[in-house]
Design a protein around this motif. Structure first.
Motif, short mmCIF file in Angstrom:
data_model
loop_
_atom_site.label_atom_id
_atom_site.label_comp_id
_atom_site.label_asym_id
_atom_site.label_seq_id
_atom_site.Cartn_x
_atom_site.Cartn_y
_atom_site.Cartn_z
N ILE A 135 0.94 -1.37 0.34
CA ILE A 135 0.01 -0.36 -0.19
C ILE A 135 1.11 1.46 -0.55
O ILE A 135 0.49 1.89 -1.02
CB ILE A 135 -1.12 0.10 1.66
CG1 ILE A 135 -1.93 -1.09 1.29
CG2 ILE A 135 -1.71 0.90 1.53
CD1 ILE A 135 -2.75 -1.34 1.76
N GLU A 136 1.60 1.15 0.71
CA GLU A 136 2.71 2.25 0.47
C GLU A 136 3.42 2.56 -0.13
O GLU A 136 3.03 3.74 -0.36
CB GLU A 136 3.13 2.03 1.98
CG GLU A 136 4.42 3.25 2.45
CD GLU A 136 5.28 2.90 3.55
OE1 GLU A 136 5.82 4.17 4.06
OE2 GLU A 136 5.67 2.44 4.47
N CYS A 137 4.27 1.32 -0.74
CA CYS A 137 4.67 1.68 -2.36
C CYS A 137 4.08 1.78 -3.36
O CYS A 137 4.69 3.03 -3.66
CB CYS A 137 5.77 0.36 -2.25
SG CYS A 137 7.03 0.07 -0.47
N LYS A 138 3.86 1.27 -3.29
CA LYS A 138 2.51 0.77 -4.97
C LYS A 138 1.33 2.40 -5.13
O LYS A 138 1.49 2.90 -5.86
CB LYS A 138 1.98 0.19 -4.89
CG LYS A 138 2.81 -1.07 -4.93
CD LYS A 138 2.52 -2.47 -5.73
CE LYS A 138 3.09 -3.27 -6.08
NZ LYS A 138 2.87 -5.13 -6.50
N LEU A 139 0.75 2.37 -3.20
CA LEU A 139 -0.69 3.74 -3.55
C LEU A 139 -0.08 4.77 -3.27
O LEU A 139 0.28 6.57 -3.62
CB LEU A 139 -1.59 3.20 -3.01
CG LEU A 139 -1.96 2.09 -3.46
CD1 LEU A 139 -2.78 1.34 -2.42
CD2 LEU A 139 -2.40 2.25 -5.13
N LEU A 140 0.23 5.55 -1.94
CA LEU A 140 0.74 6.33 -1.11
C LEU A 140 1.83 7.40 -1.78
O LEU A 140 2.20 8.14 -2.34
CB LEU A 140 1.16 6.00 0.25
CG LEU A 140 -0.04 5.65 1.47
CD1 LEU A 140 0.59 5.99 2.70
CD2 LEU A 140 -1.50 6.72 0.56
N ASN A 141 3.24 6.21 -1.95
CA ASN A 141 4.30 6.68 -2.29
C ASN A 141 4.43 6.46 -4.22
O ASN A 141 5.06 7.41 -4.54
CB ASN A 141 5.76 6.37 -2.18
CG ASN A 141 5.72 6.92 0.00
OD1 ASN A 141 5.37 7.89 -0.02
ND2 ASN A 141 6.00 6.05 0.10
N GLY A 142 3.55 6.00 -4.64
CA GLY A 142 3.34 5.61 -6.10
C GLY A 142 2.07 6.75 -6.70
O GLY A 142 2.20 8.02 -6.94
N ILE A 143 1.50 6.02 -7.10
CA ILE A 143 0.22 6.48 -8.20
C ILE A 143 -0.12 7.84 -7.36
O ILE A 143 -0.40 8.95 -8.22
CB ILE A 143 -1.01 5.68 -8.26
CG1 ILE A 143 -0.13 4.50 -9.32
CG2 ILE A 143 -2.40 6.50 -8.71
CD1 ILE A 143 -1.83 3.56 -9.00
N LEU A 144 -0.69 7.90 -5.68
CA LEU A 144 -1.20 9.03 -4.80
C LEU A 144 -0.30 10.04 -4.45
O LEU A 144 -0.46 10.73 -3.58
CB LEU A 144 -1.98 8.14 -4.29
CG LEU A 144 -3.22 7.36 -4.61
CD1 LEU A 144 -4.19 7.39 -3.11
CD2 LEU A 144 -3.92 7.76 -5.43
N LYS A 145 1.22 10.38 -5.29
CA LYS A 145 2.08 10.39 -4.10
C LYS A 145 2.08 12.05 -4.18
O LYS A 145 2.00 12.94 -3.36
CB LYS A 145 3.95 10.35 -4.77
CG LYS A 145 4.69 10.59 -4.73
CD LYS A 145 6.39 10.83 -5.42
CE LYS A 145 7.46 11.51 -4.37
NZ LYS A 145 8.62 10.55 -5.36
N GLU A 146 1.47 12.73 -5.19
CA GLU A 146 1.57 14.42 -5.36
C GLU A 146 0.52 14.08 -4.46
O GLU A 146 0.23 15.68 -4.21
CB GLU A 146 1.20 14.90 -7.37
CG GLU A 146 2.12 13.84 -8.26
CD GLU A 146 3.46 14.39 -7.90
OE1 GLU A 146 3.16 16.75 -7.27
OE2 GLU A 146 4.92 14.15 -8.36
#
Length: 447
Positions: A135-146
């Motif tokens: 969740i952290e790598c692919k979503l929070l720091n990935g797709i949803l980073k901005e």
């Protein structure tokens, strides 16, 4: 989720979301797309606000593959759908992940979620840690980073599953003839055990039960729910009750798409209730920080009250404003009560009352200071006037002596007699002395 505390947004969230909707994966498929919100059970006012993008709440689907949590080669829990409920007027959002067991049962969830029990399941703990890393790598720091969000937990090492709110959905082929049956099934779903289990726990009091209305023709119920502070658990009867003389009995084939479509509307209601809770927590935190800093200026207090007013007026809803259906309003009311939103609202109102008292105190002090300044200014004016009067009198006195000297000089010049000069000087001196005494007497009477 809420704002990160490690810096400001690099990009405005509105622009960041617009950029996300244009983003494609390697196959040309959208990564982030807006979904129409099903508001069929909500009031007309709330429906219009949910349908307008950028108003109250927006729903987006996120296309991202998360690794399944595998207990064995034949047992796993898989993330089938990922959604984002975004509240544009706030810095809050909710990340929704649909988890499905490989055979659509509740098995494995009890160990995977581990609702409040301090047990070490070894392999399961590793699966949970890996899932959170995904969740952290692919979503929070990935797709949803901005979007610059982080999961709402007090400590990075604490159990994010325990801070999450679980929406549990179970399905059966028929409807329900009694509320007691519904309560038993929904309670088992709440405890993450097979819903047909004969289980009870009289020690658990902080739960509420809700249900659909009883059908007037079939005298049965279509759904029921069990609400707690950690989860809301629904059991749905997908098909009408089969009559004894009905030869067209068919089995309902359940898929996760049907699960999502049936539960989506109830999930939205849960999200709105949780939003009330976390919006209140946010306001409470703001009030605490502002008051702790000790800046009790009128401008600061009024700014805090404006923030509270905006949240209360624009971002909160009473149960009667939610829906035209009584059971929907009742569900929402219980969600607010069990999750402490009502207590948060009362606490905020008490703090606003304290702010009003503080504002009155600040205004009273300011008025007192203004009155003191006016009094001091009046005293300074009076003292200045007295000084001016004394100076005028002194000038007048010296002027009189100057006139006397001039007169004496003239007399001396005309007559040239020292005897007449002495008599004239004595007479003039007596007149001047009389004038001085009169001036001093007047000054004394003024005092």
């Amino acid at each position: 989720m809420h704002d990160r505390s490690d810096g400001k947004l690099k990009t405005d969230r509105k622009k960041a979301i617009a950029d996300l909707k244009e983003k494609k994966d390697s196959l040309g498929n959208p990564v982030f797309e807006r979904e129409e919100i099903d508001t069929s059970d909500l009031s007309d006012i709330l429906t219009s606000r949910c349908r307008n993008e950028g108003d109250f709440v927006d729903q987006y689907k996120i296309h991202c593959n998360l690794e399944p949590a595998k207990f064995s080669e034949s047992e796993w829990i898989e993330a089938k759908d990922i959604h984002l409920y975004y509240f544009p007027e706030s810095d809050l959002a909710f990340l929704i992940i649909l988890l499905v067991n490989q055979d659509l049962t509740i098995d494995n969830f009890y160990e995977f979620i581990n609702p409040g029990y301090m047990l070490d399941y070894g392999t399961v703990e590793k699966l949970r840690a890996n899932f959170l890393t995904e969740i952290e790598c692919k979503l929070l720091n990935g797709i949803l980073k901005e979007l610059h969000y982080k999961i709402y937990i007090l400590d990075a090492q604490s159990d994010v599953f325990r801070e999450s709110y679980w929406f549990n959905a179970a399905f059966v082929e028929t409807r329900f003839e009694s509320l007691d049956t519904l309560k038993r099934l929904t309670y088992n779903a709440h405890r993450y055990i097979p819903i047909g289990t004969d289980f009870s726990d009289p020690s658990e009091h902080d739960i509420k039960y809700v249900s659909g209305a009883r059908d007037v023709k079939q005298s049965d119920y279509g759904w029921g729910g069990c609400i707690s502070s950690q989860s809301i658990s629904y059991v749905y009867g997908q098909a009408p009750k089969i009559k004894q003389d009905d030869t067209k009995k068919t089995s309902e084939v359940f898929t996760y798409e049907k699960i999502w479509n049936r539960a989506e509307n109830d999930l939205l209601l849960t999200i709105i209730a949780l939003f009330q809770k976390y919006a209140c927590i946010k306001i409470n935190d703001m009030l605490y920080k502002e008051v702790k800093q000790g800046d009790h200026k009128e401008e600061t207090i009024r700014a805090m009250k404006r923030k509270v007013l905006r949240v209360c007026a624009y971002e909160t809803f009473t149960p009667s404003q939610i829906s035209r259906w009584n059971n929907v309003c009742e569900t929402y009311s219980f969600l607010l009560e069990i999750n402490g939103a009502n207590e948060y609202m009362k606490d905020i109102q008490n703090k606003v009352n304290l702010l009003d008292e503080e504002l009155d105190r600040v205004n009273a002090e300011r008025e007192k200071e203004a009155a003191d300044r006016e009094r001091e200014a009046a005293e300074r004016e009076r003292a200045s006037a007295e000084r001016e009067n004394k100076i005028v009198n002194i000038i007048a006195l010296f002027g009189a002596f100057s006139i006397i000297a001039s007169v004496l000089t003239i007399i001396d010049f005309i007559k040239g007699s020292p005897i007449d000069m002495g008599i004239a000087s004595a007479a003039v001196a007596a007149v001047v002395a009389g004038a001085v005494v009169k001036i001093l007497f007047k000054e004394k009477r003024k005092k």
